[in-house]
Motif scaffolding. Structure first.
Motif, PDB file in Angstrom:
ATOM      1  N   UNK A   1       0.830  -1.211   0.000  1.00  0.00           N
ATOM      2  CA  UNK A   1       0.000   0.000   0.000  1.00  0.00           C
ATOM      3  C   UNK A   1       0.861   1.256   0.000  1.00  0.00           C
ATOM      4  N   UNK A   2       2.001   1.193   0.707  1.00  0.00           N
ATOM      5  CA  UNK A   2       2.919   2.332   0.707  1.00  0.00           C
ATOM      6  C   UNK A   2       3.490   2.551  -0.686  1.00  0.00           C
ATOM      7  N   UNK A   3       3.881   1.459  -1.353  1.00  0.00           N
ATOM      8  CA  UNK A   3       4.386   1.572  -2.723  1.00  0.00           C
ATOM      9  C   UNK A   3       3.318   2.163  -3.645  1.00  0.00           C
ATOM     10  N   UNK A   4       2.073   1.720  -3.473  1.00  0.00           N
ATOM     11  CA  UNK A   4       0.989   2.217  -4.324  1.00  0.00           C
ATOM     12  C   UNK A   4       0.772   3.715  -4.130  1.00  0.00           C
ATOM     13  N   UNK A   5       0.863   4.184  -2.886  1.00  0.00           N
ATOM     14  CA  UNK A   5       0.684   5.616  -2.627  1.00  0.00           C
ATOM     15  C   UNK A   5       1.813   6.429  -3.242  1.00  0.00           C
ATOM     16  N   UNK A   6       3.030   5.870  -3.230  1.00  0.00           N
ATOM     17  CA  UNK A   6       4.166   6.557  -3.852  1.00  0.00           C
ATOM     18  C   UNK A   6       3.961   6.669  -5.367  1.00  0.00           C
ATOM     19  N   UNK A   7       3.486   5.579  -5.971  1.00  0.00           N
ATOM     20  CA  UNK A   7       3.242   5.600  -7.416  1.00  0.00           C
ATOM     21  C   UNK A   7       2.138   6.598  -7.755  1.00  0.00           C
ATOM     22  N   UNK A   8       1.088   6.621  -6.939  1.00  0.00           N
ATOM     23  CA  UNK A   8       0.002   7.584  -7.164  1.00  0.00           C
ATOM     24  C   UNK A   8       0.523   9.012  -7.056  1.00  0.00           C
TER      25      UNK A   8
END
Length: 207
Positions: free
Chosen positions: A96-103
């Protein structure tokens, strides 16, 4: 349910192991990962290395903890289900942290290659959020499988089949960018198209 959880655990374990090894296989790969974090501008550039080492350490922790939980003997044997559930929760948080960074990168229009599994990597995009959300779903399914599993053990063959299935399916996520490229190739950045210049007319000196 236990076999379902086992398949999810092996899948995530292999995915995180591949991700960690690809970033740390040599100094150049690690520096590329640090550089991609700098390009994202999510932390001061002086802290990019520390953030990269933290992410790398957590990625290594997931397969190591899962491996310990599957040992037939040892001090963690009785706590294996809780250890697996906690490790899946750890992987879920990282995904989820990786996804927020990509967003964040997409919102800012940052053109940074994905170094999730080292190598070339496509520019961070929606496809990588989709991949992380699929892996997050698998982590949740694994957690529910552990929590809802009964006390009775599953057959050894079923466990082996679930583990093998998880390992095979993990290759889909490791090679995700390459597979997507087969169907949605990245547009090549050729020379920009400018206005067409008029072709000079050469007069015949005889006429």
């Amino acid at each position: 349910m236990r076999n379902l959880a086992t398949g999810c655990e092996f899948l995530l374990g292999v995915v995180f192991l591949a991700a960690a090894l690809s970033k740390s296989r040599n100094r150049y790969s690690f520096l590329e990962f640090v550089g991609s974090i700098k390009d994202l501008n999510i932390v001061p550039r002086s802290r990019a290395r520390a953030m990269a080492m933290t992410a790398l350490g957590i990625e290594f922790m997931v397969p190591v903890l899962l491996a310990f939980s599957f040992l037939p003997v040892g001090p963690l044997r009785e706590e294996a289900p809780a250890l697996r559930t906690g490790t899946l929760a750890l992987s879920l948080g990282l995904l989820l942290a990786f996804s927020s960074v990509i967003a964040h990168a997409l919102k800012n229009g940052t053109q940074t290659p994905c170094k999730c599994f080292g190598g070339r990597g496509a520019v961070l995009g929606v496809r990588h959020i989709v991949r992380n959300l699929l892996l997050s779903t698998i982590a949740v399914v694994g957690m529910l499988g552990n929590l809802l599993a009964g006390e009775s053990g599953e057959a050894v063959f079923g466990k082996l089949l679930a583990a093998a299935t998880g390992v095979v399916l993990a290759s889909f996520f490791v090679l995700f960018d390459d597979i997507v490229e087969l169907f949605i190739p990245t547009r090549s950045t050729g020379s920009p198209k400018g206005p067409r210049l008029p072709v000079p007319q050469i007069r015949d000196p005889r006429g």
